[in-house]
Design an enzyme around this catalytic site. Structure first.
Site, PDB file in Angstrom:
ATOM      1  N   CYS A 104       0.814  -1.226   0.000  1.00 38.13           N
ATOM      2  CA  CYS A 104       0.000   0.000   0.000  1.00 38.13           C
ATOM      3  C   CYS A 104       0.844   1.270   0.000  1.00 38.13           C
ATOM      4  CB  CYS A 104      -0.945   0.002   1.196  1.00 38.13           C
ATOM      5  SG  CYS A 104      -1.954  -1.479   1.275  1.00 38.13           S
ATOM      6  N   HIS A 162      -3.606   6.798   2.972  1.00 39.21           N
ATOM      7  CA  HIS A 162      -3.966   5.526   2.360  1.00 39.21           C
ATOM      8  C   HIS A 162      -5.357   5.136   2.860  1.00 39.21           C
ATOM      9  CE1 HIS A 162      -4.215   1.425   1.243  1.00 39.21           C
ATOM     10  NE2 HIS A 162      -3.956   0.954   2.442  1.00 39.21           N
ATOM     11  N   ASN A 221     -10.285  -0.737  -0.065  1.00 38.48           N
ATOM     12  CA  ASN A 221      -8.832  -0.557   0.008  1.00 38.48           C
ATOM     13  C   ASN A 221      -8.232  -0.975  -1.337  1.00 38.48           C
ATOM     14  OD1 ASN A 221      -6.092  -0.833   0.445  1.00 38.48           O
ATOM     15  ND2 ASN A 221      -6.304  -1.790   2.454  1.00 38.48           N
TER      16      ASN A 221
HETATM   17  N1  ACO Z   1     -18.464 -10.409   8.285  1.00 37.50           N
HETATM   18  C1  ACO Z   1     -18.964 -10.811   9.456  1.00 37.50           C
HETATM   19  N2  ACO Z   1     -18.188 -11.217  10.475  1.00 37.50           N
HETATM   20  C2  ACO Z   1     -16.852 -11.182  10.282  1.00 37.50           C
HETATM   21  C3  ACO Z   1     -16.278 -10.762   9.061  1.00 37.50           C
HETATM   22  C4  ACO Z   1     -17.141 -10.379   8.032  1.00 37.50           C
HETATM   23  N3  ACO Z   1     -16.697  -9.960   6.839  1.00 37.50           N
HETATM   24  N4  ACO Z   1     -14.928 -10.846   9.184  1.00 37.50           N
HETATM   25  C5  ACO Z   1     -14.669 -11.282  10.410  1.00 37.50           C
HETATM   26  N5  ACO Z   1     -15.826 -11.493  11.090  1.00 37.50           N
HETATM   27  C6  ACO Z   1     -16.027 -11.976  12.439  1.00 37.50           C
HETATM   28  C7  ACO Z   1     -14.845 -12.744  12.960  1.00 37.50           C
HETATM   29  O1  ACO Z   1     -14.900 -14.076  12.521  1.00 37.50           O
HETATM   30  C8  ACO Z   1     -15.019 -12.617  14.462  1.00 37.50           C
HETATM   31  O2  ACO Z   1     -15.994 -13.542  14.871  1.00 37.50           O
HETATM   32  P1  ACO Z   1     -15.815 -14.320  16.264  1.00 37.50           P
HETATM   33  O3  ACO Z   1     -15.827 -13.254  17.315  1.00 37.50           O
HETATM   34  O4  ACO Z   1     -17.002 -15.210  16.269  1.00 37.50           O
HETATM   35  O5  ACO Z   1     -14.501 -15.027  16.156  1.00 37.50           O
HETATM   36  C9  ACO Z   1     -15.632 -11.214  14.607  1.00 37.50           C
HETATM   37  O6  ACO Z   1     -16.161 -10.846  13.327  1.00 37.50           O
HETATM   38  C10 ACO Z   1     -14.655 -10.169  15.065  1.00 37.50           C
HETATM   39  O7  ACO Z   1     -13.507 -10.312  14.293  1.00 37.50           O
HETATM   40  P2  ACO Z   1     -12.294  -9.349  14.496  1.00 37.50           P
HETATM   41  O8  ACO Z   1     -11.221  -9.722  13.548  1.00 37.50           O
HETATM   42  O9  ACO Z   1     -11.960  -9.241  15.925  1.00 37.50           O
HETATM   43  O10 ACO Z   1     -12.959  -7.967  14.052  1.00 37.50           O
HETATM   44  P3  ACO Z   1     -12.343  -6.543  14.113  1.00 37.50           P
HETATM   45  O11 ACO Z   1     -13.226  -5.666  14.908  1.00 37.50           O
HETATM   46  O12 ACO Z   1     -10.891  -6.542  14.451  1.00 37.50           O
HETATM   47  O13 ACO Z   1     -12.469  -6.075  12.598  1.00 37.50           O
HETATM   48  C11 ACO Z   1     -11.117  -5.855  10.635  1.00 37.50           C
HETATM   49  C12 ACO Z   1     -11.824  -6.801  11.576  1.00 37.50           C
HETATM   50  C13 ACO Z   1     -12.140  -4.982   9.925  1.00 37.50           C
HETATM   51  C14 ACO Z   1     -10.365  -6.679   9.597  1.00 37.50           C
HETATM   52  C15 ACO Z   1     -10.134  -4.958  11.450  1.00 37.50           C
HETATM   53  O14 ACO Z   1      -9.310  -5.759  12.264  1.00 37.50           O
HETATM   54  C16 ACO Z   1      -9.299  -4.097  10.574  1.00 37.50           C
HETATM   55  O15 ACO Z   1      -9.752  -3.116  10.045  1.00 37.50           O
HETATM   56  N6  ACO Z   1      -7.999  -4.443  10.418  1.00 37.50           N
HETATM   57  C17 ACO Z   1      -7.123  -3.786   9.513  1.00 37.50           C
HETATM   58  C18 ACO Z   1      -7.079  -4.590   8.277  1.00 37.50           C
HETATM   59  C19 ACO Z   1      -6.751  -3.828   7.025  1.00 37.50           C
HETATM   60  O16 ACO Z   1      -7.152  -2.706   6.824  1.00 37.50           O
HETATM   61  N7  ACO Z   1      -6.025  -4.506   6.151  1.00 37.50           N
HETATM   62  C20 ACO Z   1      -5.746  -3.999   4.861  1.00 37.50           C
HETATM   63  C21 ACO Z   1      -4.337  -4.194   4.466  1.00 37.50           C
HETATM   64  S1  ACO Z   1      -3.234  -3.217   5.434  1.00 37.50           S
HETATM   65  C22 ACO Z   1      -3.605  -1.669   5.151  1.00 37.50           C
HETATM   66  O17 ACO Z   1      -4.029  -1.288   4.113  1.00 37.50           O
HETATM   67  C23 ACO Z   1      -3.399  -0.723   6.249  1.00 37.50           C
END
Ligand code: ACO
Length: 324
Positions: A112, A251, A281
């Site tokens: 990114c 970003h 993204n």
């Molecule tokens: N739909 C429904 N439920 C989901 C989904 C989905 N798409 N994805 C995950 N879940 C569930 C998980 O399985 C988990 O369930 P559980 O509690 O039964 O195990 C629950 O939701 C919570 O999951 P978490 O991973 O704890 O959710 P979180 O609040 O951390 O959000 C997210 C996840 C959105 C990915 C967050 O961690 C995030 O934004 N991370 C950054 C990731 C990112 O932006 N990556 C891009 C590349 S790097 C960059 O560009 C910066």
């Protein structure tokens, strides 16, 4: 100073995939995606819309705005991790598509952060030869690098490309400073394999496929802190206060990450350009797409200070400041 952006352009595939569309593919909901990421829809490539095709369209738009002919371009750098071939580079395909026969061309892999790293390189190339005009592009089709059965990742990303033409200026406008970093120790929090090795000695055990893998929560924490630190470090280095910045173009990872960053840096929300809700993204393409949108919307005027910051796989991250 003295190297400026002469024109910007962007290109998005015409197909739009909404959160409701994703509900039909994986176990997710529009509500979950909106509250966790702020993303409402993303553009996804269809037939023939390879990374270099989007990149070439964005480049053509940027050249048109700059009033620069393709033959005047001496270098093309494409930040990408999703070119449809490893060789030739995406940049060589762009050269062919737009007819920039006087350019040399290569790709830059910084996930990114690819566009910001490439912009920095362009600045330095022109510093050593002010006749150069350089096309800097961020372009991705990560839709082809996702596991569409993995709801943790497939809801986050979109396809697209953005471009900037960089050239010399006798004015005091241009790049004020950069603050870039990487940390390979944290590679396994966000990664993507290439094709499976045909050499048994270096074959990855239990090769998982050439998809994006991510520890979402860890990435979130690192992304917010790293961009915060990079911005603060840059402002300190340049001796310029954040209050002098006219527009921040981060970003577009997701809106929750950006809201956290805005809070930590105590930025007024109206100073931060956000379009992740429309495109998801788009990795290396996200900053140049946002820059082009802000530019065409009239959000940027000559001499404005524009702050960029990024974070991505590697990890790679950084910030840069430009006097427009
Ligand atoms: N739909 C429904 N439920 C989901 C989904 C989905 N798409 N994805 C995950 N879940 C569930 C998980 O399985 C988990 O369930 P559980 O509690 O039964 O195990 C629950 O939701 C919570 O999951 P978490 O991973 O704890 O959710 P979180 O609040 O951390 O959000 C997210 C996840 C959105 C990915 C967050 O961690 C995030 O934004 N991370 C950054 C990731 C990112 O932006 N990556 C891009 C590349 S790097 C960059 O560009 C910066």
């Amino acid at each position: 100073m003295g190297r400026i952006i002469l024109g910007t352009g962007s290109s998005l595939p015409s197909k739009v995939v909404t959160n409701e569309d994703l509900e039909k593919i994986v176990d997710t909901t529009d509500e979950w995606i909106r509250t966790r990421t702020g993303i409402q829809q993303r553009h996804i490539s269809t037939t023939g819309e390879y990374t270099h095709v989007l990149a070439a369209r964005a480049a053509a738009n940027a050249l048109e705005m700059a009033g620069v002919a393709a033959e005047e371009i001496s270098l093309i750098i494409v930040g990408t991790i999703s070119s449809h071939m490893l060789m030739p580079s995406c940049a060589c395909f762009v050269q062919k598509e737009i007819g920039a026969q006087n350019a040399f061309a290569f790709d830059l892999n910084a996930a990114c952060s690819g566009f910001l790293y490439a912009l920095d390189l362009a600045d330095k190339y022109i510093h050593s030869d002010k006749e150069k005009k350089i096309l800097v592009i961020g372009a991705e089709t990560l839709s082809g690098r996702l596991n569409w059965e993995d709801r943790n990742t497939c809801i986050l990303f979109g396809d697209g490309a953005g471009a900037a033409v960089v050239g010399h200026s006798d004015s005091d406008r241009g790049f004020v400073g950069v603050n870039h970093f990487s940390d390979g120790n944290l590679w396994n929090l966000l990664y993507m394999h290439t094709a499976e090795s045909t050499n048994p000695d270096i074959k990855v055990k239990d090769w998982p496929g050439a998809h994006i893998f991510m520890e979402g929560r860890e990435v979130f924490k690192h992304a917010v802190k790293a961009m915060d630190d990079a911005v603060r470090g840059l402002m300190q280095k340049t001796g310029i206060g954040l209050e002098s910045v006219k527009l921040v173009i981060p970003h577009q990872a997701n809106i929750r990450i950006l809201n956290n960053l805005v809070e930590r840096l105590e930025l007024p929300a109206e100073k931060v350009f956000i379009n992740a809700q429309k495109y998801g993204n788009t990795s290396a393409a996200s900053i140049p797409i946002a820059l082009d949108e802000a530019n065409r919307d009239g959000r940027i005027e000559e001499n404005d200070l524009i702050l960029f910051c990024s974070f991505g796989g590697g990890f790679t991250w950084g910030a840069s400041l430009l006097k427009w």
